[in-house]
Design a protein around this motif. Structure first.
Motif, PDB file in Angstrom:
ATOM      1  N   UNK A  21      11.658  -6.715  -3.692  1.00 38.11           N
ATOM      2  CA  UNK A  21      10.973  -7.945  -3.290  1.00 38.11           C
ATOM      3  C   UNK A  21      11.934  -9.084  -3.038  1.00 38.11           C
ATOM      4  N   UNK A  22      12.983  -9.105  -3.808  1.00 37.26           N
ATOM      5  CA  UNK A  22      13.801 -10.316  -3.732  1.00 37.26           C
ATOM      6  C   UNK A  22      15.292 -10.031  -3.639  1.00 37.26           C
ATOM      7  N   UNK A  23      15.634  -8.856  -3.066  1.00 42.04           N
ATOM      8  CA  UNK A  23      17.057  -8.585  -2.895  1.00 42.04           C
ATOM      9  C   UNK A  23      17.489  -8.936  -1.477  1.00 42.04           C
ATOM     10  N   UNK A  24      18.720  -9.355  -1.321  1.00 42.20           N
ATOM     11  CA  UNK A  24      19.198  -9.734   0.012  1.00 42.20           C
ATOM     12  C   UNK A  24      19.288  -8.513   0.921  1.00 42.20           C
ATOM     13  N   UNK A  25      19.301  -8.779   2.222  1.00 39.53           N
ATOM     14  CA  UNK A  25      19.203  -7.695   3.203  1.00 39.53           C
ATOM     15  C   UNK A  25      20.468  -6.861   3.308  1.00 39.53           C
ATOM     16  N   UNK A  26      21.604  -7.315   2.769  1.00 37.58           N
ATOM     17  CA  UNK A  26      22.799  -6.484   2.837  1.00 37.58           C
ATOM     18  C   UNK A  26      22.804  -5.403   1.758  1.00 37.58           C
ATOM     19  N   UNK A  27      21.758  -5.378   0.934  1.00 33.23           N
ATOM     20  CA  UNK A  27      21.605  -4.285  -0.038  1.00 33.23           C
ATOM     21  C   UNK A  27      20.469  -3.395   0.437  1.00 33.23           C
ATOM     22  N   UNK A  28      20.722  -2.057   0.450  1.00 34.39           N
ATOM     23  CA  UNK A  28      19.634  -1.125   0.774  1.00 34.39           C
ATOM     24  C   UNK A  28      18.745  -0.942  -0.439  1.00 34.39           C
ATOM     25  N   UNK A  29      17.460  -0.647  -0.210  1.00 33.62           N
ATOM     26  CA  UNK A  29      16.602  -0.336  -1.366  1.00 33.62           C
ATOM     27  C   UNK A  29      17.107   0.907  -2.089  1.00 33.62           C
ATOM     28  N   UNK A  30      16.655   1.082  -3.334  1.00 28.80           N
ATOM     29  CA  UNK A  30      16.932   2.304  -4.085  1.00 28.80           C
ATOM     30  C   UNK A  30      18.224   2.242  -4.878  1.00 28.80           C
ATOM     31  N   UNK A  31      18.290   3.120  -5.890  1.00 23.86           N
ATOM     32  CA  UNK A  31      19.505   3.204  -6.706  1.00 23.86           C
ATOM     33  C   UNK A  31      19.791   4.689  -6.915  1.00 23.86           C
ATOM     34  N   UNK A  66      28.653   8.019 -10.187  1.00 27.59           N
ATOM     35  CA  UNK A  66      28.369   6.906 -11.111  1.00 27.59           C
ATOM     36  C   UNK A  66      29.113   5.641 -10.684  1.00 27.59           C
ATOM     37  N   UNK A  67      30.326   5.818 -10.148  1.00 35.72           N
ATOM     38  CA  UNK A  67      31.071   4.660  -9.634  1.00 35.72           C
ATOM     39  C   UNK A  67      30.247   3.936  -8.569  1.00 35.72           C
ATOM     40  N   UNK A  68      29.670   4.730  -7.686  1.00 39.99           N
ATOM     41  CA  UNK A  68      28.893   4.132  -6.597  1.00 39.99           C
ATOM     42  C   UNK A  68      27.643   3.442  -7.141  1.00 39.99           C
ATOM     43  N   UNK A  69      26.982   4.107  -8.099  1.00 37.58           N
ATOM     44  CA  UNK A  69      25.792   3.518  -8.723  1.00 37.58           C
ATOM     45  C   UNK A  69      26.164   2.206  -9.419  1.00 37.58           C
ATOM     46  N   UNK A  70      27.267   2.277 -10.146  1.00 34.06           N
ATOM     47  CA  UNK A  70      27.692   1.088 -10.908  1.00 34.06           C
ATOM     48  C   UNK A  70      27.953  -0.084  -9.957  1.00 34.06           C
ATOM     49  N   UNK A  71      28.629   0.225  -8.858  1.00 32.50           N
ATOM     50  CA  UNK A  71      28.953  -0.848  -7.908  1.00 32.50           C
ATOM     51  C   UNK A  71      27.680  -1.492  -7.359  1.00 32.50           C
ATOM     52  N   UNK A  72      26.739  -0.627  -6.994  1.00 37.17           N
ATOM     53  CA  UNK A  72      25.507  -1.167  -6.419  1.00 37.17           C
ATOM     54  C   UNK A  72      24.681  -1.893  -7.478  1.00 37.17           C
ATOM     55  N   UNK A  73      24.610  -1.303  -8.669  1.00 36.60           N
ATOM     56  CA  UNK A  73      23.822  -1.919  -9.743  1.00 36.60           C
ATOM     57  C   UNK A  73      24.394  -3.288 -10.101  1.00 36.60           C
TER      58      UNK A  73
END
Lengths: 154, 266, 798
Positions: free
Chosen positions: C624-634, C573-580
Motif C-alpha cells: 500500500x505504501x511502498x515506493x515504486x522502485x521496490x517490487x511487491x513481495x519478499x 538470504x543476502x538478497x532478502x536482507x537487502x530488500x527487507x
C-alpha cells in the motif's frame, strides 16, 4: 479371504485378507499405518517391529491371520494425547535417528528391552540387545544413548 | 508368497488331523524360518497348521532331576525361566543367544529342533545333554533324533510335544556367531552328567549338522580340563565350508569353543 | 533466539515425524487404482536371451500388461547413460555399452531386469512373473576385474575395433578406458633415483550401499495433457528429471514432476537413474493408471549400484631424509556389466587427485583402467573414490614407516602440506587446513604415547593389541561447474539453487535443490535462515524434493549441501536482507545503511525505532505504501557455483584387540579429529562422523559383496550372508573432536562432513590390525578367519 479381528493401537479392527498376507502388509496397505517399515526379507533388520500382546514381534515374519485376536501396538500408537512416549522423545533429544527409516523398529526394540530387562540399561546390554536392528546412518552411537535415556524415563 | 491356507487347531490331535488331510501341509510355530522361506517362494505349503497357541505344548517344569520344556515354549521363555536358569544355566544361556530378541520372542524350541538347521543352537544342547524328544507318538533319544542337514527322525505329521533334559552336574555352551546371520558358525555344548560322563555336541560346523565330538569326549573323560583338548585333532573333512568359514577354520573353532566351554564349567 | 542459529546443536525439526511413524517414504505413497510392477530378472551372469514366452503369464489373474525391452525401444525409449565422459590416454573415448532399461538380446549381470509384469496386486504380479518363460544360452562369465582384462576373458559388450590407437593392436575387449593423471616420466624418474621405495598391492573390497529404505517408484500419468508425476527414492530429483527426459526420452521435462518424499538413506545409491523408474513411467502411460514398484532387499542387493572394487599396485619413493619424492599408482576399477550414471567419475576425478593426501608429493602418476565384468554396475558409495585413494596412500605410508624403521606419525608430519592454498601435482588446489594440528590432537586424545603399556596389559589377557593411524583428505562439493564439470567431462552443471520466501505473516520458507535423506537438512537450513533474522527455527520451513516447488537443483551427494546448498541459501538470504532493509528503512523513515537486524526486528541503530519482520513482509505484500522502485513481495532466488571444491581433512586413530585363538577383532578405541571448517549444527555433524566411521568399519571388518567367480552369482546377496555393522560392532570407546579451519571457497566457510568417516576409517582400522599382527598381508574385510590364517602362517614361518 479370511476375516482377521485385532485391536490396533486401541481400536478394534476387522480386515479381510488372504492367508498368505503378512501382518505388516495389512498394517501398511489396509490400515494405512505406514510407520512400520520393511527393510529386509530375511527377518533380520528389525524395521518392522510391532508389539503383539505387548511383545516385540517382526510383523514381516508374522501372517496377519496369526495375529487374529491379538492386541497390536505400532509406532503410531505410542504417543498418547499428543505427548511423545519417553522413548520417542529420547531419540529426538539424543539425535538417535538420521533418515528415520529404521527408527520405528529401534524405538519398539527399546520399549521391548525395558519390558524384559527393566529401566536401568547399561551401554553394553543395549548394544548386544540391538542385535536384531540394523541402521546404516547413525553408527548406533546415539541410538544407544537414546535407548538408555528413554528407558530411564519410562 | 504362494497361496496357503492357515489353520489354528485347538489340540495336538486336531493339528495332526489337519495336517494329514492337507495336500502339502506344514506345521508352523514361531515361523521364523518357515515364513521367510515362503516369502522367497522357496517353500509353498498348501496348508499351515499353527502349533504356537496350543497349551499342551507350553510350559517349563523341573522335577526329579529333569527339566521339561513344552515344544511351543519360546526361546525368551526358556532364557528367562528361573527353573531353567537354576537347573541348567547353560541351557538358559544358549536360548538367550539364539537369533535376536524379537526372534527369541517368537521362535520355539520345538520348531528349532524339527527344522534342524545346521547352524541352530538348540540341537547342541539337546545332543550335549542327552535329552529326550517326546512326540505325539513316541519318545526319541537325542542320539537318534538328528539325522542330517534339516532332517530328523520325525515322521510325516509327527509333532514334538516336549523335550526333557536330564539336569547335568555342570554344562556350558560357547558360541562363535556367524557375523551376518547370527547363527552359530560353530557352537560347542559340553555337559558333565551326574554320573561323570562327558558329552560334547557341536553345532554349526558339521557337514551333516550337529554331531558329538567323540575325540574331545574321550580326551575329557580322563581329565576334564581344557588342556586335554589341545592334543585332539579335528578332521576338517567332515566339516562345513562356505563363505562364512572354511572347514579348517571351523575345525579350529571346534577346539577353541570346546576349551572355552570346559573352562567355563571350571 | 541465538540458540537456534549457526553453531548450535539444535535437536532436529524433522524428528517428530519420524519418531511417530508419520514420515512419508515413497513406499508409503498409495494412489487410487494403482497397479504393481514386478520385474523378471536374469538368473544368469552372462547369457544370450534366446526367447521370451509371455503366453502363460499374460493369462494369469490380475495381469494388466507385460513389458519388454523391444517394446520400450519401439516406443522411442533410449538407454540408460553414464553422464561423465572420460577419455583414455590415447585419446579414445570411453566405451559405453548399450544399457536398455529392459534387457534386449543379452544379459550381463545376475539381477538385470528383462521383463516387467504389471498386475492389480503385488502378489498377482509375482505369480505371473514366475510364469514368464525365458530361454537362455548361457555364456562364460567374468566377475574379477583383473581377469576381465585377460585376452581370453569373455567379451561382455561388442565394440567396433579401433585398433589404430591401442598399444597391442586393439583394446582388451572389456576395457572401458585406460586413463592417466600426472606426469609419468617425472614420477618414474623420481622413483628410480630415490633412496627408499616401498610398494604395496591392495584390493579395495566391493561393497553394497544398503540404505535401509530400498528403492521404490510410484509413477502416475494424466492422459488429458500427457503429464507424469513420479514419486521416487532419489537423492537428486531435478537431475533425474533431466536424465529421464533429455536422455532417456520417457517423459518431457516440462510435463514430468518428480517428488522425492522422505528418503531413507542413500549413500550414493539413490543418485543414479535405474531401469525401474523408466519402466514404471512407461507402464503408467500404457495402462493409464499409477504403477508402483518397491524393491525387496534381495533386489536391492542385485540392482543398487555397488561400490569400490579396485585392484591397485602403488609405490612411493623417499629421499634419505624420508621426504616423499614420488607416488606411482596403477589401478584396475571394476564398473560392472554396464556404466551407471557417474561410474566413470568415481575411479578417475574422485580418486586419482586425492592420492596426494595431506602430503607434499612432488611427482604423482596414476593410471586407471576401468573394466566391464558380469556384476552389478558399480558407482558412488559413500566417499566414492576418496576412500579408495585414502586406503592406498595411508596403508602405503604405514607400511613404509615399518619397512624403513621410522615413526609413522613423524613420517607423515614431515611430509604434511603446511602452506595454503596448496596446488597438488594432480589437479586439486587445497583451500585451507592445519594437518599438523589434527595429528597432534588425535595423538593426544588417543593417548598414543602410552600405547605400549596398553599392549602389554592386553598381552597378559592373551590379546594382541594394535594401533593404527590414518590422515585423510576429502574433496567436497563436486564443483565448480566450469573446472570440475565442463573441462573434466561432466554432462551437467554442478551449481546449487535456493529460493527464500518470506510469507506475508513473516514466516520463512527455504526452497532448495538439494535433497536431505537423513542429514538433517530441515534443521540445518532453518538454522541458517533463523540466524539471519534472529527468529526461532520453528518459524522456518524447508522444502526440498519436489520439482514443481523447487525450481532447479542438483541434489545431495559428495557433501554438496555443505558447500553449495547452504551457500545458495546464504546468497538468497543476502538478497532478502537487502530488500527487507530497504522496506524497513522506508517504514522507519531512515536510511538503509542504518538498519540492523536482531531478534526478528529491524531497528534504526542508535534509536529505539523498530519494525518486526512481519511488519516488513506484510508491507511487501500489501504494497500500500511502498515506493515504486521496490517490487511487491519478499521472495528471492539465488544460484551458487563455487570457485572450487572444499577440502576437509582429519586424523583418525584406531586401536584394536585381536583374539589370536579365533582371529576376532574388537575395536577398543576410536579417535577422530576432523576439520570440516565451520559447522552449523555440531550435533548433526558429529552424527555424520559416527555413521561414516561405522560405514568404514563395515568395509574394513565385515562387508564384502562376494561373487562366485564361475557362475557370477552374488553369493553375499542378503543380510544372512552380507554382514552389516550392528550396534555390538561399535568401538568400545569413540572420541570425536573438531578443528575449525574455514574454507575461503564459500560464504559460510563450510567444508562438508558426509563422507569423512567412511574415507578415513578403513585404513586406520587395517593399520591397527597389521600393527597387532606384524604382517601387512591382510585384506578387507579383515574377517576372523583371515586374521586367524595370517597368524597361522606367521606361526609356521616363525
Amino acid at each position: 479371504m479370511t476375516t482377521v479381528g485385532m485391536t490396533v493401537n486401541g481400536d478394534p479392527v476387522s480386515v479381510e485378507t488372504e492367508d498368505r498376507t503378512l501382518l505388516v502388509e495389512v498394517l501398511r496397505d489396509q490400515l494405512a499405518l505406514t510407520g512400520t517399515h520393511v527393510a529386509c526379507d530375511t527377518s533380520q533388520c528389525g524395521a518392522c517391529l510391532v508389539l503383539i500382546d505387548g511383545v516385540a514381534t517382526k510383523s514381516c515374519t508374522t501372517l496377519a491371520v496369526q495375529a487374529d485376536g491379538s492386541e497390536i501396538q505400532t509406532i503410531e500408537g505410542l504417543a498418547k494425547d499428543g505427548d511423545l512416549h519417553p522413548m520417542q522423545a529420547a531419540f529426538n533429544e539424543n539425535h538417535g535417528l538420521q533418515c528415520g527409516f529404521c527408527t520405528p523398529g529401534m524405538i519398539m526394540a527399546g520399549v521391548d528391552m525395558v519390558r524384559r530387562l527393566g529401566k536401568d540399561l547399561d551401554d553394553e546390554t543395549i548394544r548386544s540387545e540391538l542385535e536384531g536392528n540394523i541402521c546404516r546412518c547413525t553408527g548406533y552411537v546415539n541410538i544407544v544413548k537414546a535407548i538408555k535415556a528413554g528407558a530411564a524415563r519410562m | 508368497m504362494y497361496q496357503t491356507r492357515y489353520h489354528r487347531p485347538g489340540s495336538v490331535a486336531e493339528a495332526a488331523e489337519l495336517l494329514s488331510k492337507a495336500e502339502d501341509g506344514r506345521y508352523v510355530a514361531g515361523g521364523h524360518t518357515l515364513i521367510p522361506t515362503m516369502k522367497h517362494r522357496l517353500a509353498g505349503p498348501s496348508d499351515l497348521v499353527d502349533l504356537s497357541r496350543l497349551s499342551e505344548l507350553k510350559g517349563i517344569s523341573e522335577k526329579g532331576g529333569t527339566v521339561t520344556i513344552g515344544a511351543a515354549t519360546t526361546h525368551y521363555e526358556v532364557a528367562s525361566s528361573d527353573a531353567v536358569r537354576k537347573a541348567i544355566p547353560a541351557l538358559a544361556a544358549l536360548a538367550g543367544m539364539i537369533g535376536d530378541p524379537a526372534v527369541r520372542n517368537r521362535g520355539t524350541i520345538g520348531g528349532s529342533l524339527a527344522n534342524n538347521d545346521p547352524g541352530a543352537d538348540y540341537p547342541a544342547a539337546v545332543l550335549g545333554l542327552g535329552a529326550t524328544i517326546h512326540t505325539d507318538k513316541r519318545k526319541i533319544e537325542a542320539d537318534d533324533f538328528f539325522t542330517g542337514l534339516f532332517t530328523t527322525a520325525l515322521e510325516e505329521g509327527e509333532i514334538i510335544v516336549k523335550v526333557s533334559f536330564p539336569v547335568p552336574k555342570k554344562a556350558a555352551y560357547e558360541k562363535f556367531h556367524s557375523a551376518a546371520s547370527r547363527y552359530a558358525l560353530t557352537g560347542v555344548f559340553v555337559a558333565s552328567a551326574k554320573d561323570g560322563a562327558v558329552r560334547v555336541a557341536v553345532t554349526g560346523a558339521g557337514a551333516n549338522g550337529v554331531f558329538r565330538a567323540a575325540d574331545i569326549e574321550k580326551a575329557l573323560s580322563g581329565k576334564a580340563s581344557s588342556d586335554a583338548i589341545d592334543a585332539v585333532s579335528i578332521d576338517p573333512s567332515g566339516l562345513l565350508s562356505d563363505i562364512h568359514g572354511s572347514a579348517e577354520y571351523r575345525a579350529n573353532l571346534v577346539k577353541v569353543m570346546a576349551k572355552r566351554a570346559v573352562d567355563a564349567i571350571g | 533466539m541465538a540458540n537456534d542459529g549457526i553453531g548450535a546443536s539444535v535437536p532436529r525439526k524433522e524428528d517428530r515425524r519420524f519418531t511417530t511413524g508419520q514420515g512419508t517414504y515413497t513406499g508409503d505413497v498409495n494412489l487410487a487404482g494403482q497397479l504393481h510392477a514386478v520385474f523378471v530378472r536374469s538368473p544368469h551372469a552372462h547369457a544370450h536371451i534366446k526367447s521370451v514366452d509371455l503366453s502363460e503369464a499374460s493369462k494369469m489373474p490380475g495381469v494388466v500388461a507385460i513389458h519388454t525391452g523391444e517394446e520400450l525401444e519401439a516406443g522411442g525409449i533410449n538407454h540408460l547413460i553414464c553422464g561423465w565422459a572420460i577419455t583414455s590416454k590415447n585419446g579414445s573415448g570411453m566405451r559405453m555399452g548399450p544399457y536398455p532399461p529392459l534387457a534386449i538380446g543379452k544379459v550381463r549381470f545376475v539381477g538385470q531386469p528383462i521383463v516387467a509384469v504389471v498386475a492389480r496386486s503385488r502378489d498377482q504380479a509375482e505369480d505371473a512373473a514366475e510364469a514368464v518363460q525365458i530361454d537362455y544360452e548361457t555364456l562364460p562369465a567374468v566377475t574379477n576385474p583383473v581377469d576381465a582384462l585377460k585376452p581370453d576373458a569373455p567379451a561382455i559388450h561388442e565394440f567396433e575395433a579401433d585398433s589404430s590407437v591401442w598399444e597391442h593392436g586393439r583394446a582388451p575387449s572389456n576395457l572401458i578406458f585406460d586413463w592417466e593423471l600426472g606426469d609419468a616420466a617425472a614420477t618414474d624418474n623420481a622413483i628410480k633415483s630415490a633412496k627408499h621405495v616401498v610398494k604395496i598391492d591392495l584390493v579395495n573390497n566391493r561393497v553394497v550401499p544398503s540404505a535401509m529404505e530400498a528403492r521404490a517408484v510410484v509413477a502416475d500419468y494424466r492422459s488429458s495433457d500427457g503429464h507424469f508425476t513420479l514419486w521416487n527414492t532419489t537423492q537428486n530429483p531435478h537431475l533425474l528429471r533431466v536424465v529421464l527426459s533429455a536422455f532417456i526420452n520417457v517423459a518431457p521435462e516440462h510435463k514430468l514432476r518428480i517428488i522425492a518424499p522422505d528418503v531413507g538413506g542413500g549413500f550414493g545409491s539413490k543418485i543414479f537413474t535405474y531401469s525401474e523408474e523408466v519402466v514404471c513411467l512407461w507402464a503408467a502411460k500404457q495402462a493409464g493408471k499409477p504403477v508402483k514398484w518397491v524393491s525387496g532387499r534381495n533386489e536391492a542387493f542385485l540392482t543398487d549400484a555397488h561400490g569400490r572394487d579396485h585392484v591397485t599396485t602403488a609405490e612411493i619413493a623417499f629421499d634419505d631424509d624420508y621426504r616423499m619424492l614420488g607416488l606411482k599408482v596403477d589401478t584396475i576399477a571394476n564398473l560392472g556389466g554396464y556404466m551407471s550414471l557417474f561410474a566413470s567419475l568415481i575411479p578417475t576425478y574422485l580418486y586419482a587427485p586425492l592420492l596426494s593426501g595431506q602430503y607434499v608429493i612432488p611427482n604423482i602418476h596414476v593410471n586407471v583402467r576401468a573394466v566391464y565384468t558380469n556384476t552389478v554396475p558399480v558407482d558412488a558409495v559413500r566417499g566414492a573414490g576418496r576412500p579408495e585413494a585414502t586406503y592406498v596412500l595411508e596403508r602405503l605410508i604405514e607400511k613404509a614407516a615399518r619397512e624403513l624403521g621410522v615413526d609413522r606419525a613423524e613420517l607423515r608430519r614431515k611430509n604434511f602440506v603446511r602452506e595454503f592454498p596448496y596446488q597438488t601435482p594432480v589437479l586439486w588446489k587445497y583451500d585451507s587446513g592445519n594437518y599438523d594440528g589434527l595429528l597432534t590432537k588425535a595423538l593426544a586424545a588417543s593417548k598414543w604415547d602410552d600405547f605400549e603399556a596398553r599392549k602389554a596389559e592386553a598381552a597378559k589377557r592373551g590379546k594382541l593389541r594394535g594401533i593404527g593411524l590414518s590422515c585423510y583428505i576429502e574433496a567436497c562439493g563436486v564443483a565448480p561447474s566450469s573446472a570440475e564439470g565442463g573441462a573434466l567431462g561432466a554432462g551437467v552443471g554442478v551449481w546449487e539453487m535456493a529460493e527464500i520466501k518470506v510469507n506475508p505473516v513473516g514466516t520463512v520458507e527455504v526452497l532448495v535443490g538439494t535433497l536431505g535423506h537423513g542429514q538433517g537438512h530441515e534443521t540445518t537450513y532453518a538454522q541458517i535462515a533463523a540466524d539471519r533474522f534472529g527468529i526461532p527455527i520453528d518459524s522456518v520451513s524447508v522444502i526440498e524434493g519436489d520439482t514443481d516447488k523447487v525450481q532447479q537443483g542438483m541434489g545431495t551427494y559428495g557433501s554438496r549441501t555443505a558447500g553449495n546448498g547452504t551457500s545458495a541459501v546464504y546468497r538468497a538470504l543476502d538478497k532478502i536482507e537487502a530488500k527487507a532493509k530497504k522496506i524497513a528503512a522506508h517504514l522507519l523513515e531512515a536510511s538503509e545503511e542504518d538498519i540492523t537486524i536482531a531478534n526478528g526486528e529491524f531497528s534504526v541503530s542508535g534509536t529505539d525505532r523498530k519494525v518486526t519482520l512481519t511488519d516488513v513482509s506484510l508491507a511487501a505484500y500489501t504494497f500500500h505504501k511502498l515506493p515504486k522502485d521496490i517490487e511487491p513481495g519478499l521472495d528471492e532466488k539465488a544460484y551458487f557455483d563455487p570457485t572450487d571444491l572444499t577440502y576437509p581433512a582429519g586424523a583418525f586413530v584406531c586401536e584394536v584387540e585381536i583374539d589370536p585363538a579365533t582371529g576376532t577383532t574388537e575395536v577398543v578405541q576410536f579417535t577422530a579429529v576432523d576439520d570440516f571448517g565451520n559447522v552449523i549444527n555440531p550435533m548433526i555433524v558429529e552424527g555424520q562422523v559416527h555413521g561414516g566411521v561405522m560405514h568404514g568399519l563395515g568395509q574394513a571388518l565385515l562387508e564384502e559383496a562376494k561373487y562366485d567367480p564361475g557362475s557370477g552369482q552374488l553369493i553375499a546377496g542378503s543380510y544372512m550372508d552380507y554382514c552389516m555393522p550392528r550396534a555390538h560392532d561399535l568401538p568400545k570407546s569413540f572420541d570425536h573432536a573438531f578443528q575449525k579451519t574455514p574454507t575461503p571457497n564459500n560464504p559460510l566457510g563450510l567444508k562438508g562432513c558426509g563422507e569423512a568417516g567412511a574415507i578415513g576409517s578403513p585404513p586406520a582400522i587395517i593399520n591397527a590390525i597389521t600393527d597387532a599382527l606384524g604382517t601387512e598381508d591382510i585384506s578387507m574385510p579383515a574377517t576372523p578367519e583371515k586374521i586367524w590364517r595370517a597368524l597361522q602362517s606367521a606361526g609356521q614361518n616363525a
